[in-house]
Design an enzyme around this catalytic site. Sequence first.
Site, PDB file in Angstrom:
ATOM      1  CD  GLN A 229      17.155  11.782  -7.360  1.00 41.99           C
ATOM      2  OE1 GLN A 229      16.788  11.002  -8.176  1.00 41.99           O
ATOM      3  NE2 GLN A 229      16.491  12.936  -7.129  1.00 41.99           N
TER       4      GLN A 229
ATOM      5  CG  PHE B  44       6.752   9.612  -9.948  1.00 35.55           C
ATOM      6  CD1 PHE B  44       5.863   8.545 -10.301  1.00 35.55           C
ATOM      7  CD2 PHE B  44       7.980   9.620  -9.574  1.00 35.55           C
ATOM      8  CE1 PHE B  44       6.684   7.411 -10.197  1.00 35.55           C
ATOM      9  CE2 PHE B  44       8.706   8.197  -9.663  1.00 35.55           C
ATOM     10  CZ  PHE B  44       8.005   7.266  -9.845  1.00 35.55           C
TER      11      PHE B  44
ATOM     12  NE  ARG C 243      13.036   9.860  -6.944  1.00 40.67           N
ATOM     13  CZ  ARG C 243      13.180   9.147  -8.101  1.00 40.67           C
ATOM     14  NH1 ARG C 243      14.595   9.415  -8.683  1.00 40.67           N
ATOM     15  NH2 ARG C 243      12.456   8.505  -8.582  1.00 40.67           N
TER      16      ARG C 243
ATOM     17  CG  HIS D 246      18.393   6.552  -7.700  1.00 42.75           C
ATOM     18  ND1 HIS D 246      18.184   5.156  -8.296  1.00 42.75           N
ATOM     19  CD2 HIS D 246      17.151   7.123  -8.263  1.00 42.75           C
ATOM     20  CE1 HIS D 246      16.912   5.103  -9.281  1.00 42.75           C
ATOM     21  NE2 HIS D 246      16.665   6.267  -9.182  1.00 42.75           N
TER      22      HIS D 246
ATOM     23  CG  HIS E 155      15.076   6.306  -4.889  1.00 46.33           C
ATOM     24  ND1 HIS E 155      14.245   5.860  -4.250  1.00 46.33           N
ATOM     25  CD2 HIS E 155      14.432   6.691  -6.050  1.00 46.33           C
ATOM     26  CE1 HIS E 155      13.005   5.850  -4.895  1.00 46.33           C
ATOM     27  NE2 HIS E 155      13.151   6.354  -6.010  1.00 46.33           N
TER      28      HIS E 155
ATOM     29  CG  LEU F 252      14.534   1.877  -7.302  1.00 47.81           C
ATOM     30  CD1 LEU F 252      14.879   3.299  -6.547  1.00 47.81           C
ATOM     31  CD2 LEU F 252      14.547   2.326  -9.032  1.00 47.81           C
TER      32      LEU F 252
ATOM     33  CD  GLU G 187       9.436   9.941  -6.388  1.00 48.10           C
ATOM     34  OE1 GLU G 187      10.641  10.041  -6.011  1.00 48.10           O
ATOM     35  OE2 GLU G 187       9.068  11.007  -6.760  1.00 48.10           O
TER      36      GLU G 187
ATOM     37  NE  ARG H 145      16.788  11.383 -12.051  1.00 50.88           N
ATOM     38  CZ  ARG H 145      16.065  10.376 -11.809  1.00 50.88           C
ATOM     39  NH1 ARG H 145      14.906  10.518 -12.072  1.00 50.88           N
ATOM     40  NH2 ARG H 145      16.389   9.155 -11.104  1.00 50.88           N
TER      41      ARG H 145
END
Lengths: 597, 236
Positions: free
Chosen positions: A242, A121, A288, A355, A244, A254, A257, A400
């Site tokens: 954030q 990730f 991100r 996000h 995304h 969404l 990732e 994050r």
Amino acid sequence: MSASISVRKFDAVIVGAGGAGLRAAIQLSEAGLRTAVISKVFPTRSHTVAAQGGVAASLGNSEEDHWHWHMYDTVKGSDWLGDQDAIEFMCRKANEVVIELEHYGMPFDRLDNGRIYQRPFGGHMSNFGEKPVARSCAAADRTGHAMLHALYQRNLKVNTHFFTEWMALDLIRDDDGDVLGVTALEMETGEVVAFHARATIFATGGAGRIYHSSTNAFINTGDGLGMAARAGIPLEDMEFWQFHPTGVAGAGVLITEGVRGEGGILRNAQGERFMERYAPNAKDLASRDVVSRAMVTEINEGRGCGPNKDFVLLDITHLKPETIMKRLPGIREISIRFAGVDPIRAPIPVVPTCHFQMGGIPINYRGQVVAPRGGNPDAVVNGFYAAGECSCSSVHGANRLGTNSLLELLVFGKSAGETAINDLRMGRREHKPLPQASIDRTLARLDRLENQTDGTNVHETRLALQRVMQKHAGVFRFKALLDEGVHQIMEVAELVKRTEIKDKSRVFNTARIEALELDNLIEVAKATMVGAAARKESRGSHVRDDAPDTPEHPDGRNDVDWLKHTLWYSEDNRLDYKPVHMDPLTVDSIPPKKRSY
Amino acid sequence: MESRTVQFRIYRYDPDKDAKPWMQDISLELEETDHKLLDAIVKLKAKDDGIAFRRSCREGVCGSDAMNINGKNGLACLTDIESLKQPIVLRPLPGLPVIRDLIVDMTQFFAQYHSIKPYLVNYDPLPERERLQSPEDRDELDGLYECILCACCSTACPSFWWNPDKFVGPAGLLAAYRFLADTRDQATSERLDNLDDPYRLFRCHSIMNCVDACPKGLNPTKAIGKIKDMMMRRAV
């Protein structure tokens, strides 16, 4: 006004039944405490359900891993704004809470040896930033759904008492500043009740609906943040949001990732894998904020795709169809339904989309809400706890890492529960008296809404709020737009004070609910805009035109003046700051350095 | 695509002011960006804030916005407006008491789900690490654990309409099989005992409305068949 309402007494009241609330509830119910969980939706409708890619834990099931590496990645991902004590706590607890979840029955995917499947990730690396590592524990691309249902099911086993479709309205706080519960509205009947508790845990989720384009559910209106702010609790680091990288262009839904973790590649209109230029090492699996900015730069420089050149492509056509069907079935479904594209055959149009809220109600790593008092920047607010996206521990700092949110809600949901249990056992046995003023504040708010005439329309006012946020506090930030944004959001705040609903029914009045939610959204929007306009540096997700990359301040980050947390108070839009916890619990501090992937 | 007008016919009932339910005819201008039925209903509410419905994730994973759409149960957020014949007739899910407008009382539905004890039961001492499960054994849970509890299936099932208090219904039985099929679960015989009754399991007559209604493409009838097989094998 001094009307009386009915009162229900509990040892503890938990507001919110997403991952953090449900995890805290397990702790309290197992301890045999009289606990009420209040949720404005049935628990499995909470937004945790939409999380896709996984939950981080250095189990090391498919390759060597260590919590210390995870901690390093999280501190670096946070652009050093994260509190290193909380980050160490979270990363060390990760294995324990993920294994517990497996024991509860969570249907994790499996490796051939029977252990939990893990995938790479963004931003998660081995050996202190060397190369991507498989750290995300996944149930296909439905990890949040599998997790939320497993947590709800565990709560059924331990007989948790739910108040479903009740909306919490205001925090009850007495003159000492102690928290004594909440007022709440039963949606089916319209009845308002005071939940009188010795411990109040907020797990109300984020407020992604302050933006016009968001991956968030309709319910993500920052209710806990609004309640806390109105009761005089500061909100921390709210300027950090954030975006995304991969929301479906146009729809905002969404795309995890995990798609890139399984080998997906971002391409511009020329078909170029552009992330190689921005993050030569981690490439598509950079953090991100880094990926989102790269995408917007590509689009701004004319290399976007489509007739309006306003999106880029997420390509997995080179993956085996079996891998897509096995590991990313939900993504395929979303892509077909919301983008009209089968990702086995063609790339998915994506664009950075709001996000996650890194900031929130300030807590320590034990889950206690803290606020400055008597010279102590982190003084505990008695009886008040928080966990999950509504809180700021701060493990995410300025940005994050993916999969750290599901981890956060498990670790701090459990921690808040454990601390509350301990405090309940050590503290006074009886409830402190309910202050009438807190209850009157709720009744006055309802009364104002009920009797408003010639007021503003809730739908239009919310839209105005979302458009201001989208334009003035987006992926890239500009001094002039931020300053104007503060002015505009305060104008919207005036409109919010005069919202009017036509529907006056007592029964399941969703118009009333939406108006009350808007009271919460505006607090979050103000905190975001005011905090962002004031923070005159670039850090993590907050990147300004007047704080560019210079030799003195690489990437525009200014640690001398701005390595500190923002605290925003609703009263007078006041700002305060407090130090970042640079000292972890047991290991050496990870000193700030330039962030590159 | 230009802006277009769409006709709706919506079930309305507010016990606070209506003596009985009524159908409201409304037309709505849609924009190019409005694709899903939920987009349209949200717009309708902007015009008339009294229309009550549930919604949350708007991407088909939370299960809030299940309703009866032109006679068929489905999720508003996953239904393309273009696919629907006009006027688009919206009613609450059938067979459950209506609280207001498109909002039904799901107490009975959840009571049946809860009745099958939808949680893992394992009597062994807790291991230090995860319990092991082979990928093949884990595959057995695919098509079962993805249920979103929207109730499209159970409220499309005639057996559930007749006996919502006695028949577990397709959603609850799908969940029951999810635990029966889990190699980590040790309560097989208790779970089968719990369903061994003329109503709880055996009121399923394989009408398969549930399969047709499920917005997630799951197959409760197949799961129910497997429970019946387990019950038979146990009997002989």
